[in-house]
Design a protein around this motif. Structure first.
Motif, PDB file in Angstrom:
ATOM      1  N   ARG A  44      -3.540  -2.231   8.382  1.00 22.99           N
ATOM      2  CA  ARG A  44      -4.353  -3.455   8.316  1.00 22.99           C
ATOM      3  C   ARG A  44      -3.652  -4.665   8.881  1.00 22.99           C
ATOM      4  O   ARG A  44      -4.282  -5.655   9.214  1.00 22.99           O
ATOM      5  CB  ARG A  44      -4.706  -3.739   6.847  1.00 22.99           C
ATOM      6  CG  ARG A  44      -5.795  -2.863   6.319  1.00 22.99           C
ATOM      7  CD  ARG A  44      -6.183  -3.270   4.917  1.00 22.99           C
ATOM      8  NE  ARG A  44      -5.179  -2.875   3.942  1.00 22.99           N
ATOM      9  CZ  ARG A  44      -5.195  -3.238   2.672  1.00 22.99           C
ATOM     10  NH1 ARG A  44      -6.149  -4.022   2.221  1.00 22.99           N
ATOM     11  NH2 ARG A  44      -4.258  -2.817   1.843  1.00 22.99           N
ATOM     12  N   ARG A  71     -10.719   2.332   5.339  1.00 26.99           N
ATOM     13  CA  ARG A  71     -12.009   2.327   4.647  1.00 26.99           C
ATOM     14  C   ARG A  71     -13.181   2.198   5.626  1.00 26.99           C
ATOM     15  O   ARG A  71     -14.323   2.397   5.250  1.00 26.99           O
ATOM     16  CB  ARG A  71     -12.053   1.175   3.631  1.00 26.99           C
ATOM     17  CG  ARG A  71     -11.114   1.401   2.463  1.00 26.99           C
ATOM     18  CD  ARG A  71     -11.006   0.199   1.558  1.00 26.99           C
ATOM     19  NE  ARG A  71     -10.137  -0.821   2.114  1.00 26.99           N
ATOM     20  CZ  ARG A  71      -9.695  -1.876   1.446  1.00 26.99           C
ATOM     21  NH1 ARG A  71     -10.047  -2.045   0.181  1.00 26.99           N
ATOM     22  NH2 ARG A  71      -8.903  -2.760   2.008  1.00 26.99           N
ATOM     23  N   GLY A  99      -3.243   2.784  -1.650  1.00 33.59           N
ATOM     24  CA  GLY A  99      -3.159   1.534  -2.407  1.00 33.59           C
ATOM     25  C   GLY A  99      -2.876   1.866  -3.850  1.00 33.59           C
ATOM     26  O   GLY A  99      -3.233   2.952  -4.328  1.00 33.59           O
ATOM     27  N   ASN A 100      -2.225   0.954  -4.549  1.00 33.19           N
ATOM     28  CA  ASN A 100      -1.911   1.243  -5.950  1.00 33.19           C
ATOM     29  C   ASN A 100      -1.658  -0.051  -6.711  1.00 33.19           C
ATOM     30  O   ASN A 100      -1.228  -1.053  -6.140  1.00 33.19           O
ATOM     31  CB  ASN A 100      -0.675   2.143  -6.060  1.00 33.19           C
ATOM     32  CG  ASN A 100      -0.555   2.802  -7.429  1.00 33.19           C
ATOM     33  OD1 ASN A 100      -1.367   2.547  -8.321  1.00 33.19           O
ATOM     34  ND2 ASN A 100       0.455   3.632  -7.604  1.00 33.19           N
ATOM     35  N   SER A 109     -11.592  -3.067 -13.387  1.00 38.79           N
ATOM     36  CA  SER A 109     -12.984  -3.262 -12.973  1.00 38.79           C
ATOM     37  C   SER A 109     -13.435  -2.051 -12.163  1.00 38.79           C
ATOM     38  O   SER A 109     -12.613  -1.316 -11.587  1.00 38.79           O
ATOM     39  CB  SER A 109     -13.119  -4.529 -12.124  1.00 38.79           C
ATOM     40  OG  SER A 109     -12.530  -4.343 -10.850  1.00 38.79           O
ATOM     41  N   ASN A 111     -14.759  -2.175  -9.406  1.00 42.20           N
ATOM     42  CA  ASN A 111     -14.356  -2.406  -8.015  1.00 42.20           C
ATOM     43  C   ASN A 111     -12.877  -2.082  -7.800  1.00 42.20           C
ATOM     44  O   ASN A 111     -12.494  -1.604  -6.728  1.00 42.20           O
ATOM     45  CB  ASN A 111     -14.663  -3.849  -7.601  1.00 42.20           C
ATOM     46  CG  ASN A 111     -14.512  -4.041  -6.106  1.00 42.20           C
ATOM     47  OD1 ASN A 111     -14.946  -3.196  -5.317  1.00 42.20           O
ATOM     48  ND2 ASN A 111     -13.877  -5.128  -5.701  1.00 42.20           N
ATOM     49  N   GLY A 112     -12.062  -2.321  -8.835  1.00 45.32           N
ATOM     50  CA  GLY A 112     -10.648  -1.962  -8.724  1.00 45.32           C
ATOM     51  C   GLY A 112     -10.492  -0.454  -8.560  1.00 45.32           C
ATOM     52  O   GLY A 112      -9.727   0.030  -7.719  1.00 45.32           O
ATOM     53  N   THR A 115     -11.777   0.588  -5.144  1.00 45.45           N
ATOM     54  CA  THR A 115     -10.916   0.162  -4.031  1.00 45.45           C
ATOM     55  C   THR A 115      -9.864   1.217  -3.723  1.00 45.45           C
ATOM     56  O   THR A 115      -9.631   1.563  -2.561  1.00 45.45           O
ATOM     57  CB  THR A 115     -10.245  -1.190  -4.364  1.00 45.45           C
ATOM     58  OG1 THR A 115     -11.279  -2.166  -4.517  1.00 45.45           O
ATOM     59  CG2 THR A 115      -9.304  -1.637  -3.260  1.00 45.45           C
ATOM     60  N   ARG A 201       4.980  -0.699  -6.868  1.00 46.30           N
ATOM     61  CA  ARG A 201       3.718  -0.853  -7.591  1.00 46.30           C
ATOM     62  C   ARG A 201       3.657   0.008  -8.858  1.00 46.30           C
ATOM     63  O   ARG A 201       2.762  -0.144  -9.674  1.00 46.30           O
ATOM     64  CB  ARG A 201       2.545  -0.539  -6.667  1.00 46.30           C
ATOM     65  CG  ARG A 201       2.341  -1.664  -5.667  1.00 46.30           C
ATOM     66  CD  ARG A 201       1.420  -1.294  -4.555  1.00 46.30           C
ATOM     67  NE  ARG A 201       1.358  -2.374  -3.588  1.00 46.30           N
ATOM     68  CZ  ARG A 201       0.535  -3.408  -3.666  1.00 46.30           C
ATOM     69  NH1 ARG A 201      -0.318  -3.486  -4.660  1.00 46.30           N
ATOM     70  NH2 ARG A 201       0.547  -4.355  -2.754  1.00 46.30           N
TER      71      ARG A 201
HETATM   72  N1  COA Z   1      -4.877  -4.894 -11.889  1.00 46.43           N
HETATM   73  C1  COA Z   1      -6.199  -4.710 -12.046  1.00 46.43           C
HETATM   74  N2  COA Z   1      -7.118  -4.808 -11.033  1.00 46.43           N
HETATM   75  C2  COA Z   1      -6.627  -5.062  -9.811  1.00 46.43           C
HETATM   76  C3  COA Z   1      -5.251  -5.257  -9.560  1.00 46.43           C
HETATM   77  C4  COA Z   1      -4.357  -5.165 -10.659  1.00 46.43           C
HETATM   78  N3  COA Z   1      -3.034  -5.315 -10.530  1.00 46.43           N
HETATM   79  N4  COA Z   1      -5.096  -5.495  -8.226  1.00 46.43           N
HETATM   80  C5  COA Z   1      -6.325  -5.479  -7.674  1.00 46.43           C
HETATM   81  N5  COA Z   1      -7.248  -5.213  -8.620  1.00 46.43           N
HETATM   82  C6  COA Z   1      -8.697  -5.156  -8.450  1.00 46.43           C
HETATM   83  C7  COA Z   1      -9.207  -6.536  -8.081  1.00 46.43           C
HETATM   84  O1  COA Z   1      -9.365  -7.340  -9.229  1.00 46.43           O
HETATM   85  C8  COA Z   1     -10.520  -6.213  -7.371  1.00 46.43           C
HETATM   86  O2  COA Z   1     -11.542  -5.940  -8.292  1.00 46.43           O
HETATM   87  P1  COA Z   1     -12.658  -7.084  -8.688  1.00 46.43           P
HETATM   88  O3  COA Z   1     -13.371  -7.410  -7.401  1.00 46.43           O
HETATM   89  O4  COA Z   1     -13.534  -6.426  -9.700  1.00 46.43           O
HETATM   90  O5  COA Z   1     -11.888  -8.235  -9.235  1.00 46.43           O
HETATM   91  C9  COA Z   1     -10.204  -4.888  -6.694  1.00 46.43           C
HETATM   92  O6  COA Z   1      -9.055  -4.336  -7.335  1.00 46.43           O
HETATM   93  C10 COA Z   1      -9.900  -5.058  -5.221  1.00 46.43           C
HETATM   94  O7  COA Z   1      -8.838  -5.992  -5.098  1.00 46.43           O
HETATM   95  P2  COA Z   1      -8.498  -6.687  -3.715  1.00 46.43           P
HETATM   96  O8  COA Z   1      -7.215  -7.433  -3.892  1.00 46.43           O
HETATM   97  O9  COA Z   1      -9.698  -7.452  -3.236  1.00 46.43           O
HETATM   98  O10 COA Z   1      -8.354  -5.436  -2.764  1.00 46.43           O
HETATM   99  P3  COA Z   1      -7.599  -5.304  -1.399  1.00 46.43           P
HETATM  100  O11 COA Z   1      -8.389  -4.401  -0.562  1.00 46.43           O
HETATM  101  O12 COA Z   1      -7.200  -6.623  -0.811  1.00 46.43           O
HETATM  102  O13 COA Z   1      -6.214  -4.604  -1.856  1.00 46.43           O
HETATM  103  C11 COA Z   1      -5.114  -3.059  -3.322  1.00 46.43           C
HETATM  104  C12 COA Z   1      -6.168  -3.271  -2.261  1.00 46.43           C
HETATM  105  C13 COA Z   1      -5.565  -3.737  -4.584  1.00 46.43           C
HETATM  106  C14 COA Z   1      -4.998  -1.556  -3.581  1.00 46.43           C
HETATM  107  C15 COA Z   1      -3.755  -3.651  -2.909  1.00 46.43           C
HETATM  108  O14 COA Z   1      -2.841  -3.355  -3.890  1.00 46.43           O
HETATM  109  C16 COA Z   1      -3.260  -3.138  -1.577  1.00 46.43           C
HETATM  110  O15 COA Z   1      -3.649  -3.651  -0.548  1.00 46.43           O
HETATM  111  N6  COA Z   1      -2.415  -2.128  -1.545  1.00 46.43           N
HETATM  112  C17 COA Z   1      -1.875  -1.551  -0.290  1.00 46.43           C
HETATM  113  C18 COA Z   1      -0.431  -1.325  -0.377  1.00 46.43           C
HETATM  114  C19 COA Z   1      -0.037  -0.390  -1.468  1.00 46.43           C
HETATM  115  O16 COA Z   1      -0.577  -0.399  -2.563  1.00 46.43           O
HETATM  116  N7  COA Z   1       0.940   0.414  -1.180  1.00 46.43           N
HETATM  117  C20 COA Z   1       1.436   1.379  -2.085  1.00 46.43           C
HETATM  118  C21 COA Z   1       0.763   2.658  -1.836  1.00 46.43           C
HETATM  119  S1  COA Z   1       1.266   3.912  -2.993  1.00 46.43           S
END
Ligand code: COA
Length: 273
Positions: A44, A71, A99-100, A109, A111-112, A115, A201
């Protein structure tokens, strides 16, 4: 990887790695590139891809990069089409984007949850589906990056466990359905790998003592150790390996998740799950 595998062992291999800009996925790219493979990566973040492409070029690899969120099927398809134009048809697809975050199921949520399913599981399907025609042409293979959450539940990882178990099942289905085309499909289940965003994470390398206690080999793993297994799976040495879920975890899956669960529950101020 040089010195372990024969120099140029993967010449002619065209690898495409989702989430290839960092962590275990980038290390896989480095390993394959150092053995002569050409490497396509998508992710991304354009800056991260740029940094990764410099690392890969320094290993002597031809490199293609594309900004694409796994996605988005059309974005992945266009990245894989572009990779084909630049490097030739893919022979080894690594579905590594993930993602994690830690979250108790009752406060997560919808959505969480979705995602992580979308990035990990849908993203893996999108890449496999987008790569199918190229893989069919090359009789190539697919590597999925799974997780220990697929074997046993880990606390506050309901979303990841569901996604990784789905990935392993998808891996097996594709081994079955696409085997007749000569396409192999396998997954690696990495254990605790130091210095990765994934570990960050899950509580971070500061939890090292917990992971060491949970791992029969008594230490965390290195990304190069996962990359070595990926190099083997990309090579002709693995030509009859398909449908396999291969742990690279120092034996961690044998001990379950209890030590982690207890420690993490304490951090979240909750009862032991
Ligand atoms: N606890 C609870 N919910 C969480 C959270 C946390 N720590 N982090 C994100 N969420 C929820 C958000 O609240 C949102 O839900 P909502 O709309 O109901 O509020 C949803 O997850 C999506 O979050 P968002 O930040 O908009 O998603 P994103 O697409 O920008 O990011 C993630 C995706 C959340 C998985 C982010 O951690 C990421 O980008 N990860 C990629 C890198 C990674 O994780 N690497 C390790 C891989 S093992």
């Amino acid at each position: 990887m040089e010195g372990i595998f024969q120099s140029g062992a993967l010449k002619g291999c065209v690898a495409f790695i989702t989430g290839g800009g960092s962590g275990i996925n980038l290390e896989i790219g480095r390993a394959l590139g150092s053995l002569g493979a050409s490497i396509g990566i998508c992710g991304r973040n354009a800056d991260r891809l740029e940094g990764a492409s410099n690392v890969l070029r320094a290993k002597g690899a031809d490199v293609f990069t594309a900004v694409a969120d796994v996605r988005d099927f059309d974005a992945v398809q266009s990245a894989m089409d572009g990779c084909r134009d630049a490097l030739g048809p893919v022979t080894f697809l690594v579905c590594g984007a993930a993602g994690n975050f830690l979250s108790p199921a009752e406060s997560m949520s919808a959505n969480g949850f979705k995602t992580v399913i979308d990035i990990d599981l849908m993203g893996a399907f999108n890449a496999a589906r987008a790569g199918f025609e190229q893989l069919k042409e090359t009789r190539g293979s697919i590597l999925f990056i799974s997780g220990g959450q697929s074997w046993v539940p880990f606390a506050y990882q309901a979303h990841v466990g569901a996604a990784k178990a789905g990935i392993d099942n998808l891996m097996a289905n594709l081994a079955l359905e696409w085997g007749p085309y000569g396409i192999r499909s396998n997954s690696i289940v990495p254990g605790p790998i130091e210095g990765t965003e994934g570990m960050q994470r899950m509580g971070g390398d500061e939890q090292r003592d917990i992971w060491e206690a949970m791992t029969p080999l008594g230490r965390m793993g290195r990304a190069q150790e996962v990359a070595a297994m990926a190099a083997f799976l990309a090579s002709p040495a693995a030509s009859f390996v398909s449908g396999a879920r291969i742990p690279v975890d120092g034996g961690q899956n044998l001990t379950g998740s209890h030590v982690f669960n207890a420690a993490i529950a304490k951090q979240f101020n909750r009862a032991n799950p």
